[in-house]
Design a protein around this motif. Structure first.
Motif, short mmCIF file in Angstrom:
data_model
loop_
_atom_site.label_atom_id
_atom_site.label_comp_id
_atom_site.label_asym_id
_atom_site.label_seq_id
_atom_site.Cartn_x
_atom_site.Cartn_y
_atom_site.Cartn_z
N ILE A 15 4.83 -3.27 2.21
CA ILE A 15 5.53 -2.94 0.98
C ILE A 15 4.96 -1.63 0.47
O ILE A 15 3.76 -1.51 0.23
CB ILE A 15 5.38 -4.04 -0.09
N MET A 16 5.82 -0.62 0.34
CA MET A 16 5.40 0.69 -0.13
C MET A 16 6.18 1.05 -1.39
O MET A 16 7.41 0.90 -1.42
CB MET A 16 5.61 1.76 0.95
N PRO A 17 5.51 1.50 -2.44
CA PRO A 17 6.22 1.90 -3.66
C PRO A 17 7.25 2.99 -3.36
O PRO A 17 7.08 3.80 -2.45
CB PRO A 17 5.10 2.43 -4.56
N SER A 18 8.31 2.99 -4.15
CA SER A 18 9.39 3.94 -3.92
C SER A 18 8.96 5.38 -4.09
O SER A 18 9.61 6.30 -3.58
CB SER A 18 10.56 3.64 -4.87
N GLY B 253 9.06 -1.18 -6.66
CA GLY B 253 8.74 -0.32 -7.79
C GLY B 253 7.30 0.11 -7.72
O GLY B 253 6.50 -0.45 -6.96
N PRO B 254 6.91 1.11 -8.51
CA PRO B 254 5.57 1.69 -8.39
C PRO B 254 4.45 0.89 -9.04
O PRO B 254 3.30 1.08 -8.70
CB PRO B 254 5.73 3.06 -9.08
N ARG C 259 4.92 -4.32 -6.99
CA ARG C 259 4.45 -4.35 -5.60
C ARG C 259 4.08 -5.76 -5.18
O ARG C 259 4.42 -6.22 -4.08
CB ARG C 259 3.24 -3.40 -5.44
N GLU C 260 3.38 -6.47 -6.07
CA GLU C 260 2.94 -7.83 -5.75
C GLU C 260 4.13 -8.78 -5.62
O GLU C 260 4.13 -9.66 -4.76
CB GLU C 260 1.97 -8.31 -6.82
N ALA C 261 5.13 -8.59 -6.47
CA ALA C 261 6.32 -9.43 -6.38
C ALA C 261 7.06 -9.21 -5.06
O ALA C 261 7.52 -10.17 -4.41
CB ALA C 261 7.25 -9.15 -7.56
N SER D 260 0.85 -1.19 0.00
CA SER D 260 0.00 0.00 0.00
C SER D 260 0.88 1.23 0.00
O SER D 260 1.95 1.24 0.62
CB SER D 260 -0.92 0.01 1.22
N SER D 261 0.41 2.27 -0.67
CA SER D 261 1.18 3.52 -0.68
C SER D 261 0.66 4.52 0.33
O SER D 261 1.20 5.61 0.46
CB SER D 261 1.12 4.16 -2.07
#
Length: 372
Positions: A134-137, A158-159, A164-166, A112-113
């Motif tokens: 896990i947060m996108p860069s 990565g965004p 994100r799923e990986a 989630s972002s």
């Protein structure tokens, strides 16, 4: 999280049970009214205002609207997402063998972002459960800081959705934790629906026994659809209609378009300022919104309409909300199709309309540009 096959049925009664379960952990957020916004919404737009829009040349609608704002911007973590996160955690704790098999130490995982990341981190912390987020860069720095502040372990990815799923899959494999998705799970949906339960009760508390007015409808923003579908469950059988609201920019109105064609749209790529609504509606929310026909309609608005509405809320209601929060109000103010519906069905009496303000986690660094 808890196995979906063990989840309660998706009914209003299950939303009521969810509310009892999470009540010790959430705020009963206030419901506000505003006479100025009621007056603005009940004033026909001019032909000049409609020029250049899809309603150019139409006779402006003349609805009568009275708003009841459910202010989830005052919820814990500043967003309604706390409701679903706490419900997911409490349901997980009830799963037989979860504690004995080291569940709290293995923890919960999500990608989630923003608001879901913070909500799950807080809910997990209060139950002594590890949280791996896990947060996108490209996530906003204040949201990353807040998520870490609630005690979560943050991993950047990565965004894009595949990236994100990986990253989430790698963390799940390493920790043995449980995935807690942001919207596509019964426990999340039932938790989010508790906001509408409160809104209905608060409306009744504010009206007298002799008052013949009733809450005619509730409108909520729609991203992944957890809040909208939960609201629909909370209103099933009550006579309260439910509507969704989306941005139209770059195809962000996937749920609206899906309702028109009868097929769920599975991918969305958009940079709408309503960043909480950039996701396609999930499979389980779609089954409630479309298959069970518990949502009467979904309407969309432009970026300019969202910005104008955001400024109105800041100036007139005097509260901090994020762009995603005001999309439902923007529909009531600027979407002539919705306004015409209210005019036809409400007549001179009009509608009392519940509007859910979903959160207040606005990036202050860009606030000026949003309301300029």
């Amino acid at each position: 999280m808890a196995d979906p096959s063990t989840a309660p049925p998706l009914t209003r009664a299950s939303v009521e049970a969810a509310h009892k379960l999470i009540e010790p952990y959430i705020h009963r957020t206030p419901v506000l009214t505003n006479a100025t916004l009621d007056r603005l919404a009940s004033t026909p737009r001019t032909e000049a205002e409609l020029a250049g829009t899809e309603w150019a040349g139409r006779t402006p609608a003349r609805p009568v609207l009275r708003f009841w704002f459910k202010c989830e911007n005052f919820q814990r973590v500043g967003a309604f997402k706390a409701r679903g996160a706490f419900h997911a955690i409490e349901r997980l704790k009830q799963e037989p063998g979860w504690v004995e098999n080291g569940g709290p130490e293995k923890g919960v995982v999500t990608h989630s972002s923003g608001n879901h990341a913070q909500a799950l981190s807080l809910a997990a912390r209060e139950s002594g459960i590890a949280a791996h987020i896990i947060m996108p860069s490209n996530s906003a720095l204040p949201k990353i800081a807040a998520t870490r502040g609630y005690g979560a372990s943050v991993t950047h990815s990565g965004p894009t959705a595949p990236e994100r799923e990986a990253a989430a899959a790698a963390v799940l494999a390493k920790t043995g934790g449980r995935m807690v998705p942001p919207y596509n799970h019964p426990d999340i949906i039932l938790g989010q629906g508790t906001a509408a339960l409160e809104l209905q009760a608060q409306f009744l508390q504010r009206t007298t026994a002799n008052d013949k007015r009733k809450l005619r409808a509730i409108i909520t923003p729609c991203g992944g659809g957890g809040l909208l579908s939960g609201t629909a469950l909370a209103c099933e059988g009550t006579g309260v209609a439910v509507f969704g609201a989306e941005p139209s920019f770059e195809g962000a109105d996937d749920a609206r378009r899906g309702l028109e064609t009868g097929e769920r749209i599975r991918a969305v790529t958009t940079t709408t300022i309503a960043d909480g609504l950039r996701t396609p509606v999930g499979e389980i929310p779609w089954s409630i919104i479309h298959d069970r026909k518990l949502v009467r309609g979904i309407y969309s608005v432009s970026e300019d309409d969202i910005k104008r509405t955001l400024r109105l809320v800041y100036e007139r209601v005097k509260i901090i909300v994020e762009p995603s929060s005001v999309v439902g109000l923007a529909v009531a103010l600027f979407n002539e199709d919705f306004r015409s519906l209210v005019e036809r069905e409400g007549g001179e009496e009009g509608w009392d309309l519940g509007v859910v303000f979903t959160g207040g986690n606005v990036n202050l660094d860009i606030l000026g540009s949003l309301i300029a």
